[in-house]
Design an enzyme around this catalytic site. Structure first.
Site, mmCIF file in Angstrom:
data_model
loop_
_atom_site.group_PDB
_atom_site.id
_atom_site.type_symbol
_atom_site.label_atom_id
_atom_site.label_comp_id
_atom_site.label_asym_id
_atom_site.label_seq_id
_atom_site.Cartn_x
_atom_site.Cartn_y
_atom_site.Cartn_z
ATOM 1 N N ASP A 47 1.803 -1.313 11.825
ATOM 2 C CA ASP A 47 0.500 -1.712 11.264
ATOM 3 C C ASP A 47 0.140 -3.165 11.574
ATOM 4 O O ASP A 47 -0.966 -3.604 11.268
ATOM 5 C CB ASP A 47 0.506 -1.528 9.738
ATOM 6 C CG ASP A 47 0.465 -0.055 9.352
ATOM 7 O OD1 ASP A 47 0.051 0.770 10.189
ATOM 8 O OD2 ASP A 47 0.848 0.268 8.211
ATOM 9 N N LYS A 88 0.831 -1.212 0.000
ATOM 10 C CA LYS A 88 0.000 0.000 0.000
ATOM 11 C C LYS A 88 0.868 1.266 0.000
ATOM 12 O O LYS A 88 0.638 2.181 -0.794
ATOM 13 C CB LYS A 88 -0.916 -0.038 1.231
ATOM 14 C CG LYS A 88 -1.920 1.101 1.320
ATOM 15 C CD LYS A 88 -3.150 0.690 2.102
ATOM 16 C CE LYS A 88 -2.952 0.630 3.598
ATOM 17 N NZ LYS A 88 -2.915 1.952 4.243
ATOM 18 N N SER A 89 1.846 1.308 0.878
ATOM 19 C CA SER A 89 2.683 2.516 0.974
ATOM 20 C C SER A 89 3.402 2.796 -0.344
ATOM 21 O O SER A 89 3.465 3.940 -0.803
ATOM 22 C CB SER A 89 3.730 2.335 2.081
ATOM 23 O OG SER A 89 3.104 2.224 3.327
ATOM 24 N N ARG A 99 -6.650 1.192 17.985
ATOM 25 C CA ARG A 99 -6.360 -0.242 17.862
ATOM 26 C C ARG A 99 -6.037 -0.915 19.200
ATOM 27 O O ARG A 99 -6.132 -2.138 19.308
ATOM 28 C CB ARG A 99 -5.230 -0.475 16.850
ATOM 29 C CG ARG A 99 -5.711 -0.247 15.437
ATOM 30 C CD ARG A 99 -4.672 -0.515 14.377
ATOM 31 N NE ARG A 99 -5.295 -0.427 13.066
ATOM 32 C CZ ARG A 99 -4.641 -0.244 11.929
ATOM 33 N NH1 ARG A 99 -3.325 -0.136 11.935
ATOM 34 N NH2 ARG A 99 -5.297 -0.176 10.788
ATOM 35 N N ARG A 104 -7.704 -3.732 9.409
ATOM 36 C CA ARG A 104 -6.735 -4.660 10.021
ATOM 37 C C ARG A 104 -7.314 -5.364 11.251
ATOM 38 O O ARG A 104 -6.895 -6.477 11.587
ATOM 39 C CB ARG A 104 -5.444 -3.918 10.352
ATOM 40 C CG ARG A 104 -4.771 -3.339 9.091
ATOM 41 C CD ARG A 104 -3.303 -3.106 9.264
ATOM 42 N NE ARG A 104 -2.810 -2.156 8.279
ATOM 43 C CZ ARG A 104 -2.488 -2.464 7.028
ATOM 44 N NH1 ARG A 104 -2.608 -3.702 6.602
ATOM 45 N NH2 ARG A 104 -2.047 -1.530 6.202
ATOM 46 N N ARG A 136 -9.044 11.672 12.399
ATOM 47 C CA ARG A 136 -7.612 11.446 12.594
ATOM 48 C C ARG A 136 -6.820 12.751 12.609
ATOM 49 O O ARG A 136 -7.138 13.696 11.895
ATOM 50 C CB ARG A 136 -7.091 10.476 11.529
ATOM 51 C CG ARG A 136 -7.810 9.136 11.684
ATOM 52 C CD ARG A 136 -7.301 8.098 10.766
ATOM 53 N NE ARG A 136 -5.907 7.771 11.047
ATOM 54 C CZ ARG A 136 -5.171 6.993 10.280
ATOM 55 N NH1 ARG A 136 -5.698 6.480 9.174
ATOM 56 N NH2 ARG A 136 -3.933 6.728 10.582
ATOM 57 N N SER A 163 6.887 8.941 12.631
ATOM 58 C CA SER A 163 5.828 8.834 11.626
ATOM 59 C C SER A 163 6.383 9.012 10.219
ATOM 60 O O SER A 163 6.902 10.074 9.870
ATOM 61 C CB SER A 163 4.748 9.892 11.880
ATOM 62 O OG SER A 163 3.885 9.978 10.756
ATOM 63 N N ARG A 192 2.901 6.001 -3.239
ATOM 64 C CA ARG A 192 4.030 6.840 -3.638
ATOM 65 C C ARG A 192 4.316 6.712 -5.135
ATOM 66 O O ARG A 192 4.787 7.663 -5.764
ATOM 67 C CB ARG A 192 5.264 6.455 -2.807
ATOM 68 C CG ARG A 192 5.129 6.925 -1.330
ATOM 69 C CD ARG A 192 6.013 6.109 -0.415
ATOM 70 N NE ARG A 192 6.082 6.610 0.954
ATOM 71 C CZ ARG A 192 5.164 6.383 1.909
ATOM 72 N NH1 ARG A 192 4.075 5.673 1.643
ATOM 73 N NH2 ARG A 192 5.329 6.866 3.141
#
Ligand code: S3P
Length: 435
Positions: free
Chosen positions: A316, A22-23, A347, A388, A123, A168, A27
């Protein structure tokens, strides 16, 4: 409302090919769009989050064909070729899209608004708005620093030295992407290593990025040159099957072509510390990212104190690691993981509630959780719209004594399209609940 039902028991075997990272997919669209020339992407994740990024760039005038079987062709428009979108850009559930785009859009000539779904709208965005304002951006959020974001174009950005208060990759990437448009040098220092896909991919597109220990630096005003990208399978999606095979007796699976970038492999280290049997076969490098076939065989797991330095490297994967802890002998303790409270759901709390509903002693703490391995009963759990969490409890069914019903699972499609099919093919007994 999408509900999953997991039938207890089962074991995993065979090859288990999970979708693209995904990351890296996000990008690849961002840098491909800003590059000069045409970039060919293979293995692109056709999940809702990455598609949100793809659609955002289409809305800003970039010609993108696909995705078709993971293939995407991006006709880059150059650093200054994006056009104002007709309306606000909707990013669904995707925090990565919003935080990285905020940096990129702060440097454009036009105004933009970024919106998201209910979860994304809760968020924190001040973590990116703050440093962007220091660079000279004009960016407004709702009270409390929440989305939507309104980003004013036409600002002159200047490079800054930014010491990130939290580990982060999204904040780091946001500041670096704004730095492409800033006068002078932008320097970001991180308190602990986080995923470095932005730095690697910028280099792949021919941009000079200097890395010294915890610091990364680039100078604004350069250009990106199109390139081809081979997106590896997502270790965060593979993690569900790594835990599944570890906890289900008789299991033996291979996960082919998974990205094993050292800033992402905390899940392997943590599972090995718990006693897991994991081997990395055929290691190779594909387009600047390390990749391997991951073989996982069942092994009895033991509880551990999770080392602090592994937390950002597995950030994650904790929902499913908590399931591993529930199936392990003894106590597992996680601390220093307050970031888990501001993911797609809280989470820590959501997993503590769900595991408790299944008869496991799981005590949440402000910055982590304590889980006592035990016997999973069946029951009803709620994923709170968090992909998730839904997939983690699907894995828990392997060791449950009764069915587990998981509510609110529609967002599994944000990161793992085809999860039910792939899971079923490998031996998980999870299906859509018929009302
Ligand atoms: C991501 C970074 C991580 C991760 C997210 C994807 C990225 O977030 O949780 O799923 O692609 O940069 P943080 O950097 O906020 O920890």
């Amino acid at each position: 409302m999408v509900t999953f039902r997991v039938i207890p028991g089962g074991r995993l075997s065979g090859n288990c090919a999970v979708p693209g990272d995904k990351s890296i997919s996000h990008r690849s669209i961002m840098l491909g769009s800003l590059a000069e020339g045409t970039s060919h992407i293979r293995g692109f994740l056709e999940g809702e989050d990455a598609l949100a990024t793809l659609n955002a760039f289409r809305a800003m005038g970039v010609e993108i064909s696909g995705p078709e079987n993971g293939q995407v062709i991006v006709s880059g428009v150059g650093m200054h070729g994006l056009r104002a979108p007709r309306e606000s850009i909707y990013l669904g559930n995707s925090g990565t899209s919003m935080r990285l785009l905020a940096g990129l859009l702060a440097g454009q000539a036009f105004d933009t608004q970024l919106t998201g779904d209910e979860s994304l709208s809760r968020r924190p965005m001040e973590r990116v708005a703050g440093p962007l304002r220091q660079m000279g951006a004009r960016i407004e959020a709702r009270p409390g620093g929440l989305p939507p974001l309104a980003i004013a174009g036409g600002q002159v950005l200047k490079g800054i030295r930014y010491d990130m208060p939290m580990a982060s990759a999204q904040v780091k990437s946001c500041v670096l992407l704004a730095g492409l448009y800033a006068r002078g040098v932008t320097t970001v220092t991180e308190p602990a290593p986080t995923r470095d896909h932005t730095e690697r991919m910028l280099a792949g597109f021919g941009y000079t990025v200097t890395r010294r220990g915890a610091t990364v630096e680039l100078e604004g005003g350069g250009k990106l040159v199109a390139c081809d990208i081979d997106v590896p399978a997502d270790i965060s999606s593979a993690a569900f099957f790594m835990v599944a095979a570890s906890i289900a007796p008789g299991s033996d699976i291979t996960l082919p072509h998974v990205g094993i970038n050292p800033t992402r492999t905390g899940v392997i280290d943590i599972l090995r510390l718990m006693g897991a049997n994991i081997s990395l076969d055929n290691p190779r490098e594909v387009g600047g990212e390390p990749v391997a076939d991951i073989r996982v065989r069942h092994a009895p797991l033991s509880g551990i104190d999770i080392p602090q330095h592994l937390v950002p490297l597995a950030i994650d994967e904790f929902p499913v690691l908590f399931v591993a802890a529930a199936c392990a002998r003894g106590r597992t303790v996680l601390s220093g993981a307050e970031e888990l409270r501001v993911k797609e759901s809280d989470r820590i709390q959501v997993m503590a509630d769900g595991l408790s509903a299944l008869g496991i002693e799981a005590v949440s703490r402000p910055d982590g959780i304590e889980i006592h391995g035990g016997t999973l009963a069946g029951g009803r759990v709620v994923s709170h719209g968090d992909h998730r969490i839904a997939m983690a409890f699907s894995v828990a069914g392997l060791r449950a004594s009764e069915d587990i019903v998981i509510e609110d699972c529609a967002n599994v499609a944000t990161s793992f399209p085809g999860f039910l099919q792939i899971a079923g093919d490998c031996g998980l007994r999870v299906s859509l609940e018929q009302e």
